[in-house]
Write a protein that holds these residues in place. Structure first.
Motif, PDB file in Angstrom:
ATOM      1  N   ILE A  55       0.866  -1.180   0.000  1.00 33.29           N
ATOM      2  CA  ILE A  55       0.000   0.000   0.000  1.00 33.29           C
ATOM      3  C   ILE A  55       0.899   1.225   0.000  1.00 33.29           C
ATOM      4  CG2 ILE A  55      -1.763   1.283   1.256  1.00 33.29           C
ATOM      5  CD1 ILE A  55      -2.567  -1.426   2.510  1.00 33.29           C
ATOM      6  N   THR A  56       0.695   2.095  -0.952  1.00 29.02           N
ATOM      7  CA  THR A  56       1.453   3.341  -1.021  1.00 29.02           C
ATOM      8  C   THR A  56       0.469   4.492  -0.923  1.00 29.02           C
ATOM      9  OG1 THR A  56       3.047   2.262  -2.471  1.00 29.02           O
ATOM     10  CG2 THR A  56       3.120   4.658  -2.371  1.00 29.02           C
ATOM     11  N   ARG A  57       0.723   5.388  -0.001  1.00 31.46           N
ATOM     12  CA  ARG A  57      -0.163   6.550   0.151  1.00 31.46           C
ATOM     13  C   ARG A  57       0.682   7.792   0.389  1.00 31.46           C
ATOM     14  NH1 ARG A  57      -0.629   3.839   5.083  1.00 31.46           N
ATOM     15  NH2 ARG A  57      -0.105   5.135   6.856  1.00 31.46           N
ATOM     16  N   GLU A  58       0.108   8.903   0.052  1.00 30.74           N
ATOM     17  CA  GLU A  58       0.802  10.174   0.221  1.00 30.74           C
ATOM     18  C   GLU A  58       0.168  10.912   1.386  1.00 30.74           C
ATOM     19  OE1 GLU A  58       1.340  14.177  -2.372  1.00 30.74           O
ATOM     20  OE2 GLU A  58       1.646  12.277  -3.410  1.00 30.74           O
ATOM     21  N   GLU A  59       0.995  11.250   2.354  1.00 29.49           N
ATOM     22  CA  GLU A  59       0.505  11.969   3.527  1.00 29.49           C
ATOM     23  C   GLU A  59       0.960  13.412   3.452  1.00 29.49           C
ATOM     24  OE1 GLU A  59       1.817   9.969   7.029  1.00 29.49           O
ATOM     25  OE2 GLU A  59       0.331   8.386   6.821  1.00 29.49           O
ATOM     26  N   ARG A  60       0.031  14.294   3.696  1.00 26.14           N
ATOM     27  CA  ARG A  60       0.343  15.710   3.697  1.00 26.14           C
ATOM     28  C   ARG A  60       0.026  16.241   5.099  1.00 26.14           C
ATOM     29  NH1 ARG A  60       0.826  19.140  -0.721  1.00 26.14           N
ATOM     30  NH2 ARG A  60       0.103  17.391  -1.949  1.00 26.14           N
ATOM     31  N   PRO A  61       1.050  16.667   5.821  1.00 26.52           N
ATOM     32  CA  PRO A  61       0.819  17.205   7.160  1.00 26.52           C
ATOM     33  C   PRO A  61      -0.062  18.459   7.089  1.00 26.52           C
ATOM     34  CG  PRO A  61       3.142  16.759   6.814  1.00 26.52           C
ATOM     35  CD  PRO A  61       2.461  16.613   5.500  1.00 26.52           C
ATOM     36  N   SER A  62      -0.639  18.801   8.214  1.00 26.47           N
ATOM     37  CA  SER A  62      -1.518  19.972   8.241  1.00 26.47           C
ATOM     38  C   SER A  62      -0.729  21.215   7.865  1.00 26.47           C
ATOM     39  CB  SER A  62      -2.144  20.133   9.623  1.00 26.47           C
ATOM     40  OG  SER A  62      -1.125  20.308  10.589  1.00 26.47           O
TER      41      SER A  62
END
Length: 81
Positions: A55-62
């Protein structure tokens, strides 16, 4: 499991198709041993099949000014019968 099939096929060929007689080794017995070993490997491989998911996902911090980072997660599952 592929190695088990290969051993079983080679064993069957030695047992049923080869008609050579040697004084050193009995090819029929060797073929039977290879077929048994191949069957055991096939059985062992079918006993618990493994599945792997990535599973590859892109996380963008607040906050929009910080860059995003990619998180890669590997999940390994095993079917037990």
């Amino acid at each position: 499991m592929g190695v088990g099939v290969l051993l079983a096929v080679i064993g069957a060929i030695l047992t049923f198709a080869v008609r050579a007689h040697t004084s050193v080794i009995n090819l029929t017995v060797v073929g039977i041993i290879l077929m048994i070993a191949g069957g055991a490997l096939i059985w062992h491989g079918r006993k618990g099949a493994r599945h792997q998911r990535v599973i590859t996902r892109e996380e963008r911090p607040s906050g929009a000014t910080t860059p995003s980072h990619t998180v890669r997660q590997t999940i390994e599952e095993r079917d037990i019968e």
